[in-house]
Design a protein around this motif. Structure first.
Motif, PDB file in Angstrom:
ATOM      1  N   THR A 210       0.930   8.748  -6.788  1.00 15.44           N
ATOM      2  CA  THR A 210      -0.115   7.720  -6.894  1.00 15.44           C
ATOM      3  C   THR A 210      -0.943   7.892  -8.164  1.00 15.44           C
ATOM      4  O   THR A 210      -2.019   7.307  -8.277  1.00 15.44           O
ATOM      5  CB  THR A 210      -1.043   7.764  -5.665  1.00 15.44           C
TER       6      THR A 210
ATOM      7  N   GLN B 228      -6.128  -0.573  -3.643  1.00 14.59           N
ATOM      8  CA  GLN B 228      -6.456   0.454  -2.655  1.00 14.59           C
ATOM      9  C   GLN B 228      -5.379   0.507  -1.570  1.00 14.59           C
ATOM     10  O   GLN B 228      -4.958   1.592  -1.161  1.00 14.59           O
ATOM     11  CB  GLN B 228      -7.824   0.179  -2.024  1.00 14.59           C
ATOM     12  N   TYR B 229      -4.922  -0.640  -1.122  1.00  9.17           N
ATOM     13  CA  TYR B 229      -3.875  -0.704  -0.107  1.00  9.17           C
ATOM     14  C   TYR B 229      -2.589  -0.071  -0.627  1.00  9.17           C
ATOM     15  O   TYR B 229      -1.948   0.722   0.061  1.00  9.17           O
ATOM     16  CB  TYR B 229      -3.633  -2.158   0.311  1.00  9.17           C
TER      17      TYR B 229
ATOM     18  N   ARG C 114       0.753   6.955  -0.818  1.00  9.73           N
ATOM     19  CA  ARG C 114       0.413   8.307  -0.350  1.00  9.73           C
ATOM     20  C   ARG C 114       1.093   8.591   0.977  1.00  9.73           C
ATOM     21  O   ARG C 114       1.624   9.683   1.183  1.00  9.73           O
ATOM     22  CB  ARG C 114      -1.096   8.457  -0.188  1.00  9.73           C
ATOM     23  N   ASN C 115       1.038   7.630   1.890  1.00  9.07           N
ATOM     24  CA  ASN C 115       1.629   7.811   3.209  1.00  9.07           C
ATOM     25  C   ASN C 115       3.145   7.997   3.150  1.00  9.07           C
ATOM     26  O   ASN C 115       3.719   8.650   4.014  1.00  9.07           O
ATOM     27  CB  ASN C 115       1.291   6.643   4.133  1.00  9.07           C
TER      28      ASN C 115
ATOM     29  N   GLU D 221      -4.181   5.643  -9.066  1.00  9.48           N
ATOM     30  CA  GLU D 221      -5.498   6.286  -9.100  1.00  9.48           C
ATOM     31  C   GLU D 221      -6.194   6.027 -10.434  1.00  9.48           C
ATOM     32  O   GLU D 221      -7.399   5.791 -10.480  1.00  9.48           O
ATOM     33  CB  GLU D 221      -5.356   7.788  -8.863  1.00  9.48           C
TER      34      GLU D 221
ATOM     35  N   VAL E 228      -2.837   3.777  -0.691  1.00  5.77           N
ATOM     36  CA  VAL E 228      -2.707   4.370   0.643  1.00  5.77           C
ATOM     37  C   VAL E 228      -1.256   4.335   1.113  1.00  5.77           C
ATOM     38  O   VAL E 228      -0.733   5.325   1.634  1.00  5.77           O
ATOM     39  CB  VAL E 228      -3.634   3.656   1.656  1.00  5.77           C
ATOM     40  N   GLN E 229      -0.576   3.199   0.906  1.00  5.06           N
ATOM     41  CA  GLN E 229       0.825   3.072   1.314  1.00  5.06           C
ATOM     42  C   GLN E 229       1.706   4.089   0.594  1.00  5.06           C
ATOM     43  O   GLN E 229       2.576   4.703   1.195  1.00  5.06           O
ATOM     44  CB  GLN E 229       1.340   1.654   1.057  1.00  5.06           C
TER      45      GLN E 229
END
Length: 69
Positions: free
Chosen positions: A52, A39-40, A46-47, A56, A43-44
């Motif tokens: 992803t 999950q981390y 995507r940012n 996913e 997010v990293q």
């Protein structure tokens, strides 16, 4: 998107003492992630604007296999 950083989801492992782990590979490099780590990473990426899709895919499978507490 950086093609040299494109990891592919391979499989899920049951690791003693760790639970379910997702394997992502890029060439000769392998990275293993638990649910929180995956999950981390998602997010990293995507940012930073990176793809992803593979994360996913792994997260969906890992989430479905992880028992709810």
């Amino acid at each position: 998107m950086k093609e040299t950083n494109q990891f592919r989801f391979q499989q899920i492992y049951q690791m003693p003492g760790e639970g379910l782990i997702a394997e992502l590979r890029c060439g000769n490099e392998t990275r293993l992630f638990g649910l929180d780590g995956l999950q981390y990473r998602l997010v990293q990426r995507r940012n930073s604007g990176e793809s992803t899709v593979e994360e996913e895919k792994a997260l969906a499978i890992l989430s479905n296999l992880t028992p709810s507490s």
